[in-house]
Structure formats: C-alpha cells, structure tokens
Design an enzyme around this catalytic site. Structure first.
Site, PDB file in Angstrom:
ATOM      1  N   ASP A 130       0.951  -1.265  -0.337  1.00  0.00           N
ATOM      2  CA  ASP A 130      -0.100  -0.221  -0.222  1.00  0.00           C
ATOM      3  C   ASP A 130       0.645   0.810   0.441  1.00  0.00           C
ATOM      4  O   ASP A 130       2.543   1.092  -0.053  1.00  0.00           O
ATOM      5  CB  ASP A 130      -0.812   0.189   1.678  1.00  0.00           C
ATOM      6  N   GLY A 175       0.595   4.222   2.349  1.00  0.00           N
ATOM      7  CA  GLY A 175       0.828   4.743   3.227  1.00  0.00           C
ATOM      8  C   GLY A 175      -0.656   5.800   3.552  1.00  0.00           C
ATOM      9  O   GLY A 175      -0.029   6.514   4.890  1.00  0.00           O
ATOM     10  N   GLY A 176      -1.219   5.931   2.329  1.00  0.00           N
ATOM     11  CA  GLY A 176      -2.198   6.878   2.743  1.00  0.00           C
ATOM     12  C   GLY A 176      -3.007   6.808   3.866  1.00  0.00           C
ATOM     13  O   GLY A 176      -3.662   7.330   4.283  1.00  0.00           O
ATOM     14  N   PHE A 177      -3.462   4.651   4.023  1.00  0.00           N
ATOM     15  CA  PHE A 177      -4.315   4.346   5.087  1.00  0.00           C
ATOM     16  C   PHE A 177      -3.783   5.073   7.035  1.00  0.00           C
ATOM     17  O   PHE A 177      -4.570   5.898   7.159  1.00  0.00           O
ATOM     18  CB  PHE A 177      -4.606   3.514   5.095  1.00  0.00           C
ATOM     19  N   GLY A 235     -11.576   4.015   1.055  1.00  0.00           N
ATOM     20  CA  GLY A 235     -11.934   5.342   1.562  1.00  0.00           C
ATOM     21  C   GLY A 235     -13.257   4.227   2.260  1.00  0.00           C
ATOM     22  O   GLY A 235     -13.830   5.153   2.489  1.00  0.00           O
ATOM     23  N   CYS A 249      -7.387 -26.974   8.458  1.00  0.00           N
ATOM     24  CA  CYS A 249      -5.986 -26.702   8.768  1.00  0.00           C
ATOM     25  C   CYS A 249      -5.185 -27.235   9.510  1.00  0.00           C
ATOM     26  O   CYS A 249      -5.174 -27.994  10.195  1.00  0.00           O
ATOM     27  CB  CYS A 249      -6.467 -25.198   9.506  1.00  0.00           C
ATOM     28  N   ASP A 307      -7.979  -7.855   1.083  1.00  0.00           N
ATOM     29  CA  ASP A 307      -7.121  -7.595   2.806  1.00  0.00           C
ATOM     30  C   ASP A 307      -7.740  -7.340   3.387  1.00  0.00           C
ATOM     31  O   ASP A 307      -8.649  -6.247   3.394  1.00  0.00           O
ATOM     32  CB  ASP A 307      -5.892  -6.881   2.484  1.00  0.00           C
ATOM     33  N   CYS A 320      -6.955 -27.396  13.319  1.00  0.00           N
ATOM     34  CA  CYS A 320      -8.214 -28.046  13.388  1.00  0.00           C
ATOM     35  C   CYS A 320      -7.576 -29.405  13.073  1.00  0.00           C
ATOM     36  O   CYS A 320      -8.045 -30.289  13.981  1.00  0.00           O
ATOM     37  CB  CYS A 320      -9.186 -27.899  12.336  1.00  0.00           C
TER      38      CYS A 320
END
Length: 369
Positions: free
Chosen positions: A90, A92-94, A213, A303, A263, A306
C-alpha cells in the site's frame, strides 16, 4: 501483468492475475497483511502451506523502520522476508489518515511526526512511489487521501480530486518501472463522486483499480450501495481491489459484486485475541465453556491447527499467554479466509454462487455449540 476473467456467475468473477515473471494469482483472492514484512507470528513457509498466494506489505511502516534503503540492500522485500510469491504494497495513505490529529495535509503531501521516534516525515506521491520501487513489490499503490466518514459532499469532493491529482503525479513518478501501479477510487459514499473518480482514473489506463475509503465507519448498506454505484465504471479487463474490507460476509458480498482482491488485518489480529472464524460463525475461545472441549475449532476445517489440536488445548494456551496459541489461532483464521476464497472461486466456476451465498449465511447463523 494481465488480468484474465475465465468465467462469471452474475457479477461474480472467476479469474487470475498473470505477472510478468509467470507467477499466477487465482481470483477472487484474500491477501494476508504483513505490516512489518511479516504476517504476525507466521513464517513464509507456514503462509505458503495454508494456501496464501499474495500478501500485503505496508509502505508507511517499512519506510519508517527499518527504512527503504535497508530493504533495497537485500534486493527488495521478497528477499528481505524470504517470500517468493507476489507482494502488494500500500502507499501509506491509510496510515496517514489514521494520524489525523497529528498530521498536516497539503496539496504537496502529508507532513507528520514518526510514531516511532518523533522525527518529522514528509510523504508525497513521489516519495511513496520511490519507497515502493525500493521495496520492489509486484503491485504498488498510488498515494491517496482516505476520505473519512462521515464527510460532507464538499469535503469528499475536494479529497477525491486531490487524490486524482496525486494519482497523476504517482503515474509520472512511476514511469516505466516494472512494478504495476494501481489507482485508488475515492469519493466517500457519494455515487456521483465515486463515478467521477473512477472515470478519471480509467483515463490513466493503469494495470488495476482499487476501491478505497470504505471500512472507515460507514454502515454496511452504504458500503454495498457505493460498490453497486461505482463498479460499473471500473474496467472489466483489470483487477478490482477492495481495500481493507474483511469480515467474511463482506468478502462474500464483495465477490458477489465483482471484486477480485481483498485485504484485512482482521483474521490475524482477531486470532491473537482468541476470536476465531468458523463455518458456523465466531468462536470466542476465551469462554470458559471451552476449557474441557476436546473438539477442534471447526470439525469441517482441514487446517494444521484443526487437524491436531483441541479447543481445550488452545483455550489453555491463550490463558497462559503462550506464543504458540496465537500462532495456531492465526494459522486457522488465515486458512479459513483462504479456503473461503477457494470455495467462492469454485462456486463461480460451477455457476452456483447464489446457492453458495445462501448456504454460507445459513451456516453462519447456526453458531458453535
């Protein structure tokens, strides 16, 4: 990089992303989040074993620590963390959005103090691209302003249009670099602003497009209405990425509407708090009822966790704050998410996605006895 849609069921798409090096990611896909060049608690080999095809790295955090130069000296993020499958970073905006009280945002970029050591940092679209080039991830994101919720129409419009200008600057800074730059559609919950953003980004002819957003506090129905309004304006021949949206039901509804990539930190973060996802809804492992429960987390799950460990043992590990408990819980939650995407891909291939979704919701309502 190419996106190939192999079949559709309604608006749900079964496709694949083919990278220039021949690596293929099957879509729709969930990307585990590796904020600090690691998915917390798991080795790359464990991620690979549970079926992860692509992971997300965090430009903001890696830029601050250890620094892009150190990662570049290793040959990039793949070599630094020993993960050989694709990586998306990403911009870095968030993270800048999350620092709203201590950052100053201008047309040039975002100025803030590092939460690590207090030094002043100035993040621009060009700087974000340069850092991501140093990380050498497969997919990189433009720097955007994540519009908060709630926001007035004018606030959302001004924010979205600045993100568009930043997208153009990001593309210019990116040039003909081998990484693949995605644009980010903004505009709050206002359909016309979302459409304006999407149409302007499409003119840049980028390899893929993200919907940003959302998952910032808006109601579920507003989020779904926003997707319904904007997705017709996002190219069908490019991957569509819904950023940060991550409850299982949100993944189902996103896929139903034509989203290809997701994500979220939710499965790994919740695992560390003994909050586990199952076919039959949430299992809160800290409940005392599980102290003597000899069953696995989910008797239908294949998994590693489990297949080997009981709820009783995992409850015990959590009570003792043992690291192994968090690791085993994380393996289960991420496997659940990866397997959910596998089930949706198969349902689309067999043109029974609506039946799958009905069964999903019915089973989720059953609860864990």
């Amino acid at each position: 990089m190419n996106y190939e849609c192999m079949t559709q069921d309604g608006r749900a798409r079964r496709g694949r992303i083919i990278f220039d090096n021949g690596q293929i990611v099957q879509t729709p896909v969930f990307m585990p989040v590796g904020t600090q060049a690691t998915v917390k608690g798991l080795s790359p080999e464990e991620l690979d074993a549970l079926g992860a095809e692509i992971i997300l790295g965090n430009t903001f955090h890696l830029m601050l620590r250890p620094g892009a130069e150190i990662i570049q000296a290793h040959g990039g993020l793949h070599q630094f963390m020993h993960w050989q499958k694709p990586i998306l970073t990403d911009s870095g905006g968030f993270q800048v959005f999350s620092l709203a009280k201590i950052r100053k945002l201008t047309e040039e970029g975002a100025r803030f103090r590092s939460p690590i050591d207090g030094r002043e940092v100035f993040l621009t679209p060009e700087k974000s691209i340069a850092v991501q080039h140093a990380l050498n991830s497969n997919i990189i994101m433009q720097l955007d302003e994540c519009t908060p919720y709630p926001a007035t129409y004018d606030e959302a419009a001004n924010s979205m249009r600045m993100s568009l200008r930043w997208a153009r600057r990001s593309q210019q800074a990116h040039g003909d670099h081998a990484n693949h730059l995605f644009g980010i559609v903004q505009g709050g919950i206002y359909p016309d602003l979302r459409q304006e953003s999407a149409q302007a980004l499409v003119e840049l002819d980028l390899p893929g497009y993200a919907i940003g957003g959302l998952a910032v506090g808006e109601p579920k129905d507003a989020r779904e209405a926003t997707l319904d309004a904007v997705l017709p304006f996002v190219p069908k021949n490019k991957p569509r990425y819904l950023m940060g949206v991550g409850k299982p039901a949100d993944l189902v509804e996103g896929v139903r509407r034509g989203i290809d990539m997701f994500d979220c930190v939710m499965p790994s973060r919740n695992a560390r708090n003994a909050y586990l996802f199952t076919r039959f809804g949430i299992l809160k492992l800290r409940n005392s009822r599980y102290k003597e429960d000899l069953r696995p987390i989910d008797e239908t799950c294949n998994c590693y966790t489990c297949q080997r460990y009981s709820r009783s043992y995992l409850h015990h590990l959590d009570k003792c704050n043992e690291i192994l408990g968090a690791r085993l819980n994380t393996i289960h939650n991420l496997y659940y998410y990866v397997h959910l995407m596998h089930e949706m891909r198969r349902a689309i291939e067999e043109h029974r996605f609506d039946d799958f979704a009905r069964a999903f919701y019915a089973e989720q309502e059953c609860g864990n006895d």
